[in-house]
Design an enzyme around this catalytic site. Structure first.
Site, PDB file in Angstrom:
ATOM      1  N   SER A  73       0.843  -1.186   0.000  1.00 33.72           N
ATOM      2  CA  SER A  73       0.000   0.000   0.000  1.00 33.72           C
ATOM      3  C   SER A  73       0.889   1.250   0.000  1.00 33.72           C
ATOM      4  CB  SER A  73      -0.954  -0.037   1.191  1.00 33.72           C
ATOM      5  OG  SER A  73      -1.999   0.880   1.018  1.00 33.72           O
ATOM      6  N   ASP A 123      -9.562  -4.264  -5.355  1.00 37.23           N
ATOM      7  CA  ASP A 123      -9.015  -3.352  -4.353  1.00 37.23           C
ATOM      8  C   ASP A 123      -9.685  -1.985  -4.490  1.00 37.23           C
ATOM      9  OD1 ASP A 123      -7.467  -1.846  -2.607  1.00 37.23           O
ATOM     10  OD2 ASP A 123      -5.577  -2.717  -3.271  1.00 37.23           O
ATOM     11  N   HIS A 176      -7.873  -5.301  -1.023  1.00 36.39           N
ATOM     12  CA  HIS A 176      -6.619  -4.712  -0.578  1.00 36.39           C
ATOM     13  C   HIS A 176      -5.806  -5.659   0.306  1.00 36.39           C
ATOM     14  CE1 HIS A 176      -4.108  -1.167  -0.298  1.00 36.39           C
ATOM     15  NE2 HIS A 176      -4.085  -1.235   1.017  1.00 36.39           N
TER      16      HIS A 176
END
Length: 682
Positions: free
Chosen positions: A534, A619, A654
């Site tokens: 991320s 995501d 995610h």
């Protein structure tokens, strides 16, 4: 027989997409990969997956070995520590062969019959992804509010179950976030998201009615909202917050039909958060310093002039929050880079710290729903100590270990060693680095090393245990965690020094940590792999652009690498709320700063390390096209022959795969890539 030809990477078509901003002409050759429903895009992603599988085929046996090791360390049929609430003991358990937890309770004691509340395996039947969001029993234990996501897009649907009758009530709310009950369970408060996934509306629904009432809407796109019932069950709090500013409203929990009352109007850069005890609100506030202080004020006639200071602001200590109980206040602090717990007796404000034995560790609150108790539940772990759940008596200072994560196969903590060191950044700042290794596998010279980092949003990187990580340590790999600026390890100023105009510090800090480990003889560039996810993937991309010669391989997981294009698009989730983290590129000065480090925009015709880029099609936080575009552009311009792999989970979000067995297989794949890059094939 002739040898088979080596796999050939897919080539994404270059289709220039031209935009103009601040007098700059921006050309994005791979903008077309954003077309999520385009069969050509789907075919390209599948082609990337096929190429990655072919390139990783020689490691299939190692992947199987790693998966077997990781699975063999886990007790597959297990149970969590029960939590007492309202005369019930709540717990979750797992069963061998099943991907998800089963949530249960027993009345009074664990000798009572078990009641299954939610079997997530049944809810997930026929689905490739499943995640449980909210799980909130009503205060009287009759009802359960819970939410589920079936795609990975973090798009949750809220439902209510009658636990006495074992059936669902006619309540179904899409795009739901946080939830809270009134004191008697007669009303349910919940938050819903807008089209950009911003939590923006607060609703009240009286059980038995057919409709919900909108009671608050946050119209400032920088702010999100949440609801919670205080542990005292005195108030429902509605918190509205941006990255730098907050305000709170409250509703008496025993009078849920009242309108929300604003505590203190927002003012830029003032953050405050509330809890309740008796006749007072307790306020964690940064009005006198970035690291917050604790004050209290009467519930009746609440105003700043009446705030009584309980704990002052301290430059060296971050007050992250408090937990209030009937006779105690627990302070969650951060000192010297690591979390601490301090207990204050409310009667005389005497306080003491809970001590912990290791130099680098994590400690965090457990599930503590009961208000009238002298026992605090908390979790503790480190690189070496498995996750441990303690009950701590706040008057006698005694702790009881209730459960420690079992590591099957004869795990010996004494076989591993951990140390905290520090690197010197370019401006002289000391940046901590936590390290762990297996004693008998590390010689005198440089060793294979995996270095990770994050450095964003003020989130501190936690020093935690991982039984999966043992598969690296047992093969002689040293594991490191760089606590770079932009995170929250050293308080709010540590965050401030790694965001907005100072964001470049995050990347140069990480490089300084890597150089420190090389200079100290821990490793060398040809033996160092770096990994981040991320915003940590952003860190990896930016650091690699700056020093591609410093790393043997790079793993970018769901990486935020197309920063400039994403932050220019306010229709995407998270964008507007993050203007106070990265900057708003529609402002010329912010545009120039982001342009200087955005990984996608700074790729160049040079040699790059081996790279594995992992993403998920569903995501909602970092859209799949960011890593897909990054790989397509990098493959077109880099000058080396090192492998560049893109792996797309087409059925997750995610956090990757949702099932516990599927998740281990993903880790085994990543570990196999890392070990292969280090020349370790068994």
């Amino acid at each position: 027989m002739p040898r088979s030809a080596p796999p050939q990477p897919p080539v994404a078509a270059r289709r220039p997409h031209v935009t103009e901003i601040h007098g700059h002409r921006r050309v994005d050759d791979y903008h077309w990969l954003r077309r999520r429903d385009d069969p050509e895009v789907i075919a390209y992603l599948h082609a990337e997956n096929a190429y990655t599988r072919a390139m990783m085929a020689p490691s299939r046996r190692l992947q199987g070995v790693l998966y077997g090791e990781m699975l063999g360390r886990i007790r597959q049929t297990d149970m969590g520590v029960p939590v007492r609430e309202g005369g019930w003991l709540y717990y979750a358990r797992t069963v061998a062969g099943r991907q998800y937890a089963i949530h249960c309770r027993r009345r009074g004691s664990m000798d009572a019959p078990e009641q299954v509340l939610l079997d997530c395996n049944r809810l997930a039947r026929g689905r490739k992804f499943f995640a449980l969001g909210a799980f909130e029993p009503s205060p009287d234990g009759r009802l359960l509010a819970y939410s589920t996501d079936l795609t990975g897009y973090r798009e949750y649907t809220l439902r209510v179950k009658d636990l006495d009758l074992g059936r669902a009530l006619p309540v179904e709310v899409t795009h739901a976030c946080s939830v809270a009950w009134s004191a008697d369970g007669s009303a349910l408060f919940y938050v819903t998201e807008d089209d950009t996934k911003r939590a923006s509306q607060v609703w009240r629904r009286v059980l038995g009615s057919q409709h919900a009432e909108l009671i608050f809407e946050e119209t400032d796109a920088r702010f999100s909202v949440g609801v919670e019932l205080s542990r005292s069950r005195g108030f429902v709090f509605i918190g509205s917050h941006s990255a730098t500013t907050s305000e709170v409203r409250f509703i008496p929990a025993n009078r849920p039909s009242e309108a929300p009352t604003l505590v203190l109007p927002r003012r830029q850069d003032h953050e405050y958060y509330l809890d309740h005890h008796g006749d007072h609100f307790y306020v964690v506030t940064n009005d006198r310093g970035r690291n917050f202080r604790l004050a209290r004020a009467p519930v009746a006639g609440f105003c700043e002039a009446l705030w009584e200071e309980i704990v002052p602001h301290r430059e060296a200590v971050m007050l992250e929050g408090v937990d209030l109980f009937a006779r105690h206040c627990v302070l969650h602090e951060r000192r010297d880079g690591f979390p601490r717990l301090a207990v204050m007796r409310l009667a005389d404000r005497e306080r003491h710290d809970i001590e912990f034995p290791e130099p680098a560790f994590s400690v965090y609150p457990g599930n503590n729903p009961e208000f009238d108790t002298d026992t605090l539940r908390f979790g503790y772990e480190s690189f070496i100590t498995p996750e441990s759940v303690f009950d701590y008596h706040m008057d006698t200072f005694t702790r009881t270990l209730l459960k420690q994560q079992e590591v099957l196969g004869g795990y010996d903590p004494g076989a591993y060693e951990s140390v905290l060191t520090s690197a010197t950044a370019a401006d002289g700042t000391q940046v901590p680095v936590s390290l762990v290794w297996r004693r008998d596998r590390r010689g005198d010279g440089p060793a294979p090393l995996l270095l990770t980092g994050y450095g964003a949003y003020g989130f501190p990187e936690m020093v935690t245990f991982s039984s999966a990580r043992l598969s690296l340590l047992d093969r002689g790999v040293v594991f490191g965690l760089a606590h770079v600026r932009g995170g929250g390890e050293m308080g709010k100023r540590w965050h401030d020094q790694g965001r907005m105009a100072d964001k470049m510090n995050t990347f140069t800090d990480f490089i300084a940590c890597a150089e420190h480990l090389v200079d100290g003889g821990w490793t060398e560039p040809r033996q160092m792999v770096v990994q981040g996810g991320s915003a940590g993937g952003l860190l990896m991309g930016a650091a690699t652009n700056l020093r591609p010669d410093l790393f043997r391989a790079v793993v970018l997981e769901v990486p935020f690498v197309d920063v400039l294009n994403t932050m220019l698009d306010e229709t995407l989730p998270l964008t507007t709320g993050e203007f106070e983290e990265w900057g708003n590129p529609k402002v010329p000065e912010d545009y120039a700063r982001i342009r200087a480090w955005s990984p996608y925009d700074n790729l160049a015709a040079r040699h790059y390390p081996l790279m594995l880029v992992e993403t998920s099609f569903n995501d909602s936080q970092v859209m799949y096209w960011e890593p897909a575009k990054y790989v397509a552009r990098l493959r077109a311009i880099k000058t080396d022959s090192n492998a560049l792999l893109l792996r797309v989970n087409m059925d997750a979000g995610h956090g990757g795969a949702s099932g516990r067995y599927d998740f281990l297989r993903e880790i085994a794949f990543t570990w196999a890539f890392i070990l292969g890059a280090l020349g370790i094939t068994r």
